[in-house]
Design a protein around this motif. Structure first.
Motif, PDB file in Angstrom:
ATOM      1  N   THR A   1       0.822  -1.215   0.000  1.00 56.23           N
ATOM      2  CA  THR A   1       0.000   0.000   0.000  1.00 56.23           C
ATOM      3  C   THR A   1       0.861   1.273   0.000  1.00 56.23           C
ATOM      4  OG1 THR A   1       0.034   0.100   2.401  1.00 56.23           O
ATOM      5  CG2 THR A   1      -1.728  -1.211   1.382  1.00 56.23           C
ATOM      6  N   GLU A   2       0.193   2.397  -0.279  1.00 54.94           N
ATOM      7  CA  GLU A   2       0.894   3.692  -0.252  1.00 54.94           C
ATOM      8  C   GLU A   2       1.455   3.964   1.141  1.00 54.94           C
ATOM      9  OE1 GLU A   2       1.579   5.082  -3.156  1.00 54.94           O
ATOM     10  OE2 GLU A   2       0.394   3.406  -3.915  1.00 54.94           O
ATOM     11  N   GLN A   3       0.716   3.506   2.168  1.00 52.72           N
ATOM     12  CA  GLN A   3       1.188   3.667   3.545  1.00 52.72           C
ATOM     13  C   GLN A   3       2.513   2.914   3.758  1.00 52.72           C
ATOM     14  OE1 GLN A   3      -0.928   5.692   5.383  1.00 52.72           O
ATOM     15  NE2 GLN A   3       0.940   5.842   6.629  1.00 52.72           N
ATOM     16  N   GLN A   4       2.558   1.706   3.243  1.00 51.77           N
ATOM     17  CA  GLN A   4       3.796   0.914   3.365  1.00 51.77           C
ATOM     18  C   GLN A   4       4.929   1.555   2.560  1.00 51.77           C
ATOM     19  OE1 GLN A   4       1.877  -2.813   2.176  1.00 51.77           O
ATOM     20  NE2 GLN A   4       2.689  -3.775   4.027  1.00 51.77           N
ATOM     21  N   PHE A   5       4.591   2.090   1.386  1.00 48.43           N
ATOM     22  CA  PHE A   5       5.628   2.751   0.584  1.00 48.43           C
ATOM     23  C   PHE A   5       6.171   3.992   1.304  1.00 48.43           C
ATOM     24  CE2 PHE A   5       3.709   1.021  -3.604  1.00 48.43           C
ATOM     25  CZ  PHE A   5       4.326  -0.202  -3.376  1.00 48.43           C
TER      26      PHE A   5
ATOM     27  N   LEU B   1       8.580   2.822   3.797  1.00 50.43           N
ATOM     28  CA  LEU B   1       9.836   2.418   3.140  1.00 50.43           C
ATOM     29  C   LEU B   1      10.652   3.648   2.731  1.00 50.43           C
ATOM     30  CD1 LEU B   1       8.356  -0.490   1.017  1.00 50.43           C
ATOM     31  CD2 LEU B   1      10.164  -0.739   2.752  1.00 50.43           C
ATOM     32  N   ALA B   2       9.966   4.680   2.256  1.00 49.82           N
ATOM     33  CA  ALA B   2      10.669   5.899   1.834  1.00 49.82           C
ATOM     34  C   ALA B   2      11.300   6.600   3.043  1.00 49.82           C
ATOM     35  CB  ALA B   2       9.708   6.833   1.111  1.00 49.82           C
ATOM     36  N   ARG B   3      10.521   6.697   4.144  1.00 47.48           N
ATOM     37  CA  ARG B   3      11.086   7.311   5.362  1.00 47.48           C
ATOM     38  C   ARG B   3      12.284   6.502   5.849  1.00 47.48           C
ATOM     39  NH1 ARG B   3       5.635   7.692   6.757  1.00 47.48           N
ATOM     40  NH2 ARG B   3       4.919   9.771   6.221  1.00 47.48           N
ATOM     41  N   ASN B   4      12.113   5.175   5.824  1.00 53.00           N
ATOM     42  CA  ASN B   4      13.222   4.309   6.242  1.00 53.00           C
ATOM     43  C   ASN B   4      14.468   4.568   5.396  1.00 53.00           C
ATOM     44  OD1 ASN B   4      11.521   3.121   8.080  1.00 53.00           O
ATOM     45  ND2 ASN B   4      11.358   1.146   7.030  1.00 53.00           N
ATOM     46  N   SER B   5      14.254   4.760   4.086  1.00 50.37           N
ATOM     47  CA  SER B   5      15.417   4.919   3.202  1.00 50.37           C
ATOM     48  C   SER B   5      16.209   6.168   3.588  1.00 50.37           C
ATOM     49  CB  SER B   5      15.002   4.956   1.731  1.00 50.37           C
ATOM     50  OG  SER B   5      14.389   6.187   1.378  1.00 50.37           O
ATOM     51  N   PHE B   6      15.503   7.245   3.937  1.00 51.13           N
ATOM     52  CA  PHE B   6      16.230   8.458   4.343  1.00 51.13           C
ATOM     53  C   PHE B   6      16.892   8.249   5.706  1.00 51.13           C
ATOM     54  CE2 PHE B   6      13.039  10.467   1.385  1.00 51.13           C
ATOM     55  CZ  PHE B   6      13.966  10.738   0.386  1.00 51.13           C
ATOM     56  N   ASP B   7      16.142   7.628   6.646  1.00 54.96           N
ATOM     57  CA  ASP B   7      16.730   7.374   7.969  1.00 54.96           C
ATOM     58  C   ASP B   7      17.973   6.491   7.868  1.00 54.96           C
ATOM     59  OD1 ASP B   7      14.970   8.918   9.422  1.00 54.96           O
ATOM     60  OD2 ASP B   7      13.525   7.294   9.702  1.00 54.96           O
TER      61      ASP B   7
ATOM     62  N   ALA C   1      14.444  17.261   5.729  1.00 52.36           N
ATOM     63  CA  ALA C   1      13.855  17.997   4.594  1.00 52.36           C
ATOM     64  C   ALA C   1      13.218  17.028   3.601  1.00 52.36           C
ATOM     65  CB  ALA C   1      14.942  18.834   3.905  1.00 52.36           C
ATOM     66  N   TRP C   2      13.888  15.949   3.273  1.00 51.94           N
ATOM     67  CA  TRP C   2      13.320  15.000   2.311  1.00 51.94           C
ATOM     68  C   TRP C   2      12.054  14.353   2.873  1.00 51.94           C
ATOM     69  CZ3 TRP C   2      18.983  13.192   2.073  1.00 51.94           C
ATOM     70  CH2 TRP C   2      19.663  13.865   1.064  1.00 51.94           C
ATOM     71  N   LYS C   3      12.081  14.058   4.178  1.00 52.53           N
ATOM     72  CA  LYS C   3      10.919  13.353   4.757  1.00 52.53           C
ATOM     73  C   LYS C   3       9.662  14.228   4.756  1.00 52.53           C
ATOM     74  CE  LYS C   3      12.933  11.469   8.461  1.00 52.53           C
ATOM     75  NZ  LYS C   3      12.996  10.656   9.675  1.00 52.53           N
ATOM     76  N   THR C   4       9.855  15.539   4.806  1.00 55.48           N
ATOM     77  CA  THR C   4       8.658  16.403   4.768  1.00 55.48           C
ATOM     78  C   THR C   4       7.952  16.323   3.411  1.00 55.48           C
ATOM     79  OG1 THR C   4       9.894  18.328   4.036  1.00 55.48           O
ATOM     80  CG2 THR C   4       9.565  18.105   6.414  1.00 55.48           C
ATOM     81  N   GLU C   5       8.682  15.865   2.386  1.00 58.47           N
ATOM     82  CA  GLU C   5       8.083  15.730   1.040  1.00 58.47           C
ATOM     83  C   GLU C   5       7.196  14.493   0.912  1.00 58.47           C
ATOM     84  OE1 GLU C   5      10.511  16.059  -2.526  1.00 58.47           O
ATOM     85  OE2 GLU C   5      12.127  16.765  -1.247  1.00 58.47           O
ATOM     86  N   ILE C   6       7.270  13.598   1.896  1.00 60.67           N
ATOM     87  CA  ILE C   6       6.461  12.371   1.808  1.00 60.67           C
ATOM     88  C   ILE C   6       5.062  12.704   2.322  1.00 60.67           C
ATOM     89  CG2 ILE C   6       6.230   9.965   2.593  1.00 60.67           C
ATOM     90  CD1 ILE C   6       9.337  10.055   3.054  1.00 60.67           C
ATOM     91  N   SER C   7       4.078  12.606   1.435  1.00 62.72           N
ATOM     92  CA  SER C   7       2.777  13.180   1.779  1.00 62.72           C
ATOM     93  C   SER C   7       1.867  12.211   2.551  1.00 62.72           C
ATOM     94  CB  SER C   7       2.066  13.652   0.504  1.00 62.72           C
ATOM     95  OG  SER C   7       2.072  12.620  -0.438  1.00 62.72           O
ATOM     96  N   VAL C   8       2.068  10.879   2.363  1.00 66.76           N
ATOM     97  CA  VAL C   8       1.106   9.940   2.981  1.00 66.76           C
ATOM     98  C   VAL C   8       1.295   9.870   4.495  1.00 66.76           C
ATOM     99  CG1 VAL C   8       0.230   7.560   2.928  1.00 66.76           C
ATOM    100  CG2 VAL C   8       1.306   8.549   0.909  1.00 66.76           C
TER     101      VAL C   8
END
Ligand code: ADE
Ligand code: ZN
Length: 319
Positions: free
Chosen positions: A288-292, A295-301, A312-319
């Protein structure tokens, strides 16, 4: 497009058949065939070794700093179109040195392309584990004059039969030089490879790590210590570490609270770039978009970027 970091990408694994043929022509390097369909037909693998055989066979076309520049620029352009904001890129200098390419040409070509890109990108020097720890040490010493051009070291190539522990001294030197440390472990190797990478090499991130899921105690440790895992779904299917994408352990990793992220590994060989991995996870695993977003937050962390960049990058993740 979901913003993400790609932390497990071998620049040599972005060598698309078209570029392979173009570079072979430019450099007068003979290929068994220049027919793109025939070349593509070879991109089907039984396991990691059968892939590595083709991957290494193709690399003699890379000869000059311009070749490395072109390869890296093409990857960064493609990755950027797929939402990549940050890339931590592996390269295998031992293979190119064996092909008589000077280290300076490799660094010059790749780092010029990084400098010309909008993506925040850094380099991680990988040791070819089947060439052994002495060769790895020699390579690290040769690379230290270029210390400001790379941020870390990794360990790749054939895994089973080449455990992490013998590379202890190399990783100690890397740590003393202030380099980040990662290693491929648990791709084909059992959970003990993951433990050794953590305990003996002191790595900050595990590349792949899927077989860690066979060991509940190790899973608990990875969760408690929030050890990042750079998972490569299409790669795992292409190299038959996992039979079908629908059986991939990635959703279970997230359910267990592991710091897993998605990566493309060798996109020219495994059927796609980072966004292609996400598309396949959506269609074949129903993620799901929630899982993605997780995963995106994890990738930056999990990245070696600064805390400010990550935020800054994490603020761009809208879900
Ligand atoms: N070198 C390039 N891709 C690799 C992979 N998936 N595993 C180990 N070594 C590699
Ligand atoms: Zn890899």
């Amino acid at each position: 497009m979901l913003p993400t970091a790609e932390l497990h990408i071998h620049i040599e694994g972005t060598l698309e058949p078209e570029m392979l043929v173009g570079l072979a022509r430019r450099n007068g390097v003979a290929l068994p065939t220049s027919d793109l369909d025939e070349l593509r037909a070879k991109y089907s693998f039984a396991d990691l070794q059968s892939f590595l055989d083709l991957y290494y066979d193709n690399l003699p076309v890379l000869r000059t700093s311009q070749d490395f520049y072109d390869l890296t620029s093409a990857y960064l352009d493609r990755a950027g179109r797929g939402g990549v904001r940050r890339a931590e890129i592996f390269f295998d200098p031992q293979v190119h040195l064996r092909n008589d390419v000077p280290l300076a040409a490799i660094f010059d070509g790749i780092t010029s392309a990084l400098g010309d890109s909008d993506i925040s990108a850094e380099l991680i020097l990988c040791f070819v584990r089947d060439l052994g720890p002495d060769a790895a040490m020699e390579t690290l010493r040769m690379a230290l004059p270029f210390r400001d051009r790379f941020i870390g070291v990794g360990l790749d190539s054939a895994e089973v039969g080449f455990p992490p522990a013998p590379f202890k001294d190399v990783y100690e030197l890397a740590a003393a030089e202030g380099l980040h440390r990662v290693a491929h472990a648990g791709e084909e190797g059992d959970p003990e490879y993951v433990r050794q990478a953590l305990d003996v090499l002191g790595v900050e991130r595990i590349d792949h790590g899927i077989r860690a899921m066979e060991d509940p105690e190790l899973v608990a440790r990875l969760r408690d210590e929030q050890v990042p895992l750079t998972v490569c779904p299409l790669s795992n299917v292409a190299l038959r570490a996992i039979d079908r994408l629908s059986e991939h352990v990635l959703p279970k990793m997230l359910d267990e609270g592991l710091l897993a992220c998605v990566n493309s590994d060798d996109p020219a060989y495994f059927g796609g770039y980072l966004d292609d991995n996400f598309a396949a996870l959506r269609s074949e695993l129903g993620m799901t978009e929630q899982q993605f977003a997780t995963l995106a937050r994890n990738s930056f962390d999990a990245s070696f970027a600064t805390a400010g960049q990550k935020a800054a990058w994490k603020t761009e993740i809208s879900v």
